[in-house]
Scaffold this motif. Sequence first.
Motif, PDB file in Angstrom:
ATOM      1  N   TRP A 320       0.829  -1.195   0.000  1.00 27.74           N
ATOM      2  CA  TRP A 320       0.000   0.000   0.000  1.00 27.74           C
ATOM      3  C   TRP A 320       0.868   1.251   0.000  1.00 27.74           C
ATOM      4  N   VAL A 321       0.285   2.340  -0.426  1.00 25.84           N
ATOM      5  CA  VAL A 321       0.960   3.633  -0.440  1.00 25.84           C
ATOM      6  C   VAL A 321       0.549   4.412   0.806  1.00 25.84           C
ATOM      7  N   VAL A 322       1.537   4.942   1.515  1.00 28.64           N
ATOM      8  CA  VAL A 322       1.276   5.696   2.748  1.00 28.64           C
ATOM      9  C   VAL A 322       1.820   7.121   2.575  1.00 28.64           C
ATOM     10  N   PRO A 323       0.960   8.132   2.766  1.00 27.01           N
ATOM     11  CA  PRO A 323       1.437   9.520   2.691  1.00 27.01           C
ATOM     12  C   PRO A 323       2.069   9.933   4.017  1.00 27.01           C
ATOM     13  N   LYS A 375      -9.067   1.679   3.328  1.00 26.44           N
ATOM     14  CA  LYS A 375      -9.618   2.108   2.038  1.00 26.44           C
ATOM     15  C   LYS A 375      -8.525   2.313   0.992  1.00 26.44           C
ATOM     16  N   ALA A 376      -7.302   1.912   1.307  1.00 28.16           N
ATOM     17  CA  ALA A 376      -6.178   2.115   0.396  1.00 28.16           C
ATOM     18  C   ALA A 376      -6.117   1.014  -0.662  1.00 28.16           C
ATOM     19  N   THR A 402      -5.346   4.778  -4.333  1.00 29.05           N
ATOM     20  CA  THR A 402      -5.842   5.487  -3.154  1.00 29.05           C
ATOM     21  C   THR A 402      -4.865   5.227  -2.020  1.00 29.05           C
ATOM     22  N   ALA A 403      -4.283   6.282  -1.470  1.00 32.60           N
ATOM     23  CA  ALA A 403      -3.301   6.136  -0.402  1.00 32.60           C
ATOM     24  C   ALA A 403      -3.987   5.908   0.935  1.00 32.60           C
ATOM     25  N   ALA A 404      -3.216   5.480   1.906  1.00 31.92           N
ATOM     26  CA  ALA A 404      -3.712   5.303   3.267  1.00 31.92           C
ATOM     27  C   ALA A 404      -4.153   6.652   3.836  1.00 31.92           C
TER      28      ALA A 404
END
Length: 508
Positions: A320-323, A375-376, A402-404
Motif C-alpha cells: 500500500w501507499v502511505v502519505p 480504504k487504500a 488510493t493512499a492510506a
Amino acid sequence: MYTSSISFLILGSSLFLLGGVSCAPSVDATQTSSATAAAVSVTLDGLTYVNKGLVGFGLIPSDFLESTGDTIGGIGSAIAIKRGTWSAHTDGTFTGTLVVHPDRGFNVDGTVDYQARRHELHFTLSPYTSSTKLTFSAAQQTFQISYVNTTLEFERGNTKTSGLDPNAIRPAQSGFPTVPTADPQMPIVSISEPHLVLDIEGIVLNADGSYWISDEYGPYIYRFSAAGQLLQTIQPPSAILPFISGKLNFTSDEDPDTGRSSNQGFEGLTIDPATNTLYAMLQSATIQDGGSDKSTSRFTRLLAYDVSNPLVSVPLIGEWVVPLPQSGGGNTEACSEIHFLGAGVFLALSRDGDGRGGDDNKSSYKQADIFSIAKATDIHGTSFDSASTPISPKGKLAKGITAATYVSFVNFVDSTQLARFGLHNGSPDDETLIDAKWESLALAPVNDPAFPNDYFLITASDNDFLSTHGVSLGVPFDAGIDVDNQFLVFRVTLPSVSPGSVQLNLGI
C-alpha cells in the motif's frame, strides 16, 4: 554468541546495585493526571484514539559500556518487549525486559566494522500521573532501566556481520527464490571481505525465540535464531531494490537510479500476531517516487508478508501507499517506525532531525501518528512493483491509487508534558533537551478494567553512539557531545486493537 549479564540500575549517570529500596515517585491512583486532563483525541475509521499523555521517562548514559566493551549507543533503532516478561504488580508498577537493537555502530567519521548485536534491558515502569513537575533526576525513576546482556549476530558459516558500507554483492544461493531459506544477492563489505553488512532499524520477536529484523542497506528483512544466527532473508520487489546503471548496488554513500533512497530503507517493522502477517515500511519514497527530494518524497510503501510458515513460503500478500506528514515548508518528515494496531491501522513514528545531537535544538515534529489502509489500494503484484512504473511521479500520486489515511496523534515534543519530567524542547542544549532521533515503538497493556483499550506506548531514541567518552571496536573516541539514550512512555487509548492481541504478542 556473546552474552553477559550485569546487574545494576541506571539512574542518570550513576550506578546503583539492584535490590535496594525503591525510590520511584509515588503514584496515587486517585490523582487526575495532567495528561488525562489535557488528553488529545483523534478519529480514524470511525474510532476515537486518545493520547492521555506522558507517564514515564528514563535513560541510559551516553558513555555506558555493554559487555563487549563498546558503547551501548544506538539502541533506539529497534525495540520490542521480550515475550513472557511483562508483569503488572500490586503496587502499581510494571516490569519487563526490552530487546533493543542498534543500527550500524558509531559512524560519525564513516561506517565501521561493527558486528550486529541485540541487547536486553530490564525495566520498571512507575507511571507518574501527578501534575507536579519532577526534577530531571526524579523523572528518571519513573522508568528505571538495567542492562542484562548482549548477543552478537552471525551470518552464514558463523561469520561476523559488519556495519561497513557494502562495496560488493554476494551471488544468490542455489535454489533462490524457490527455496525460502536460500539467500538472494546479498550486500557484503567487499570481495576480499565477504561479510554480510547490516544497518538494522526494526525488530519483531517470534514465539520460538527467533526474530525478524529489517535493514536499510538491502533493504531486506532477515530472520535470526535466538542464538543470533542468520536463518533466512526476504527480498522485496525490484521497484524497491537499489539499482545503479542497471545493476544492484547496495551502497549508502549515494542514491541509486531507482529503488530505496540511501539510508532510507526498511525503518519500520511490525506484525499482526493473529494472522502472522509481517509488515515493513520504507522510511521515505523510492527514487522513482520522489526520492531524496523532501518536497516530492511524500509517498512511501508498506509491504505485507505471510510468515505463518516461513520455512515453506514467505509470499508478499499486500502493498500500500502511505502519505507521510510534511512540515510547514513542505518538507517530508520521514517515518522511523510502525506498529500494528489491528483493523488495518498502524502507528507511525515520523520526526524531524532536531533536538539533542541533531541539526537544531528546537524540534517541530516528533510524533507517533496513526494511519489506516482500510480504504487504500493494494498494489502488490502490479506494474508498480517495477521501477519503470512509479507510484508518485514528481510527487503526484498515480491515477488508480488510493493512499492510506494518515492523522496526527501523539506529540513527543509537547512542552507541557516534557516539563513535567524535567525535559524541554529548544535551548539550552543540555542533557535535559529531548533527543533528536526517536526511532522505535512498543506496546504493553495497562490492565485497567475501567479503560480496557488503554496501553502503554514505549519509545526510545537512537543517540548515534554520541559520547565524549565512547568506545567503538575497543578504541576510545570523543564525539564532542554526550547524548544519552532516552526513553519515553505514554498512556494511549487504542480502540482498534483486538482484545488480547497485545498480550498474545507479549506471550502473556
